[in-house]
Scaffold this motif. Structure first.
Motif, PDB file in Angstrom:
ATOM      1  N   LEU A 245       0.842  -1.200   0.000  1.00  0.00           N
ATOM      2  CA  LEU A 245       0.000   0.000   0.000  1.00  0.00           C
ATOM      3  C   LEU A 245       0.876   1.248   0.000  1.00  0.00           C
ATOM      4  CD1 LEU A 245      -2.652  -1.068   2.678  1.00  0.00           C
ATOM      5  CD2 LEU A 245      -2.638  -1.500   0.212  1.00  0.00           C
ATOM      6  N   LEU A 246       0.299   2.392  -0.346  1.00  0.00           N
ATOM      7  CA  LEU A 246       1.044   3.654  -0.345  1.00  0.00           C
ATOM      8  C   LEU A 246       1.600   3.983   1.039  1.00  0.00           C
ATOM      9  CD1 LEU A 246      -1.173   5.895  -2.638  1.00  0.00           C
ATOM     10  CD2 LEU A 246       1.061   4.928  -3.159  1.00  0.00           C
ATOM     11  N   SER A 247       0.952   3.484   2.081  1.00  0.00           N
ATOM     12  CA  SER A 247       1.393   3.737   3.456  1.00  0.00           C
ATOM     13  C   SER A 247       2.664   2.983   3.805  1.00  0.00           C
ATOM     14  CB  SER A 247       0.293   3.328   4.437  1.00  0.00           C
ATOM     15  OG  SER A 247       0.068   1.920   4.346  1.00  0.00           O
ATOM     16  N   GLY A 248       3.078   2.063   2.930  1.00  0.00           N
ATOM     17  CA  GLY A 248       4.249   1.241   3.203  1.00  0.00           C
ATOM     18  C   GLY A 248       3.891  -0.129   3.759  1.00  0.00           C
ATOM     19  N   GLU A 249       2.624  -0.311   4.139  1.00  0.00           N
ATOM     20  CA  GLU A 249       2.189  -1.613   4.650  1.00  0.00           C
ATOM     21  C   GLU A 249       2.237  -2.653   3.536  1.00  0.00           C
ATOM     22  OE1 GLU A 249      -1.520  -0.878   7.390  1.00  0.00           O
ATOM     23  OE2 GLU A 249      -1.432   0.632   5.777  1.00  0.00           O
ATOM     24  N   LYS A 250       2.566  -3.894   3.915  1.00  0.00           N
ATOM     25  CA  LYS A 250       2.602  -4.995   2.957  1.00  0.00           C
ATOM     26  C   LYS A 250       1.815  -6.156   3.516  1.00  0.00           C
ATOM     27  CE  LYS A 250       6.916  -3.731   0.782  1.00  0.00           C
ATOM     28  NZ  LYS A 250       8.256  -4.136   0.408  1.00  0.00           N
TER      29      LYS A 250
ATOM     30  N   ARG B 245      -7.238  -3.236   9.538  1.00  0.00           N
ATOM     31  CA  ARG B 245      -8.106  -2.061   9.583  1.00  0.00           C
ATOM     32  C   ARG B 245      -8.892  -1.994   8.281  1.00  0.00           C
ATOM     33  NH1 ARG B 245      -5.784   2.010   6.434  1.00  0.00           N
ATOM     34  NH2 ARG B 245      -3.643   1.626   5.837  1.00  0.00           N
TER      35      ARG B 245
ATOM     36  N   LEU C  42      -9.917  -0.628   4.845  1.00  0.00           N
ATOM     37  CA  LEU C  42      -9.198   0.072   3.783  1.00  0.00           C
ATOM     38  C   LEU C  42     -10.202   0.796   2.895  1.00  0.00           C
ATOM     39  CD1 LEU C  42      -6.689  -2.753   2.807  1.00  0.00           C
ATOM     40  CD2 LEU C  42      -6.239  -0.747   4.224  1.00  0.00           C
TER      41      LEU C  42
END
Length: 77
Positions: A18-23, A46, A48
């Motif tokens: 994701l753009l947030s850096g989450e994988k 959470r 999305l």
């Protein structure tokens, strides 16, 4: 999420970033080889953001629409 079938075809492991850096690990839950579409599911801790897909039969002249087309698809107007 919706992606191209050729992107996930034969994959043994799918990682969605994701753009947030989450994988997250992804799992293919549906494909249509003919239209080159695949659906990948991830489990996130959470909610999305989502994009509601519309009904092209309900579109009226003047409505904003977005068409995503694969290069091998021909469209005649």
């Amino acid at each position: 999420m919706v992606t191209n079938y050729h992107v996930v075809e034969g994959a043994t492991r799918i990682t969605v970033g994701l753009l947030s850096g989450e994988k997250y690990r992804g799992k293919v839950i549906g494909v249509d080889e003919e239209t080159d579409v695949a659906v990948v599911k991830i489990e996130a801790p959470r909610d999305l953001p989502v994009l509601k897909l519309g009904d092209s039969n309900a579109a009226d002249v003047g409505d904003w629409v977005l068409a995503i087309v694969h290069h091998s698809v021909s469209i005649r107007l």
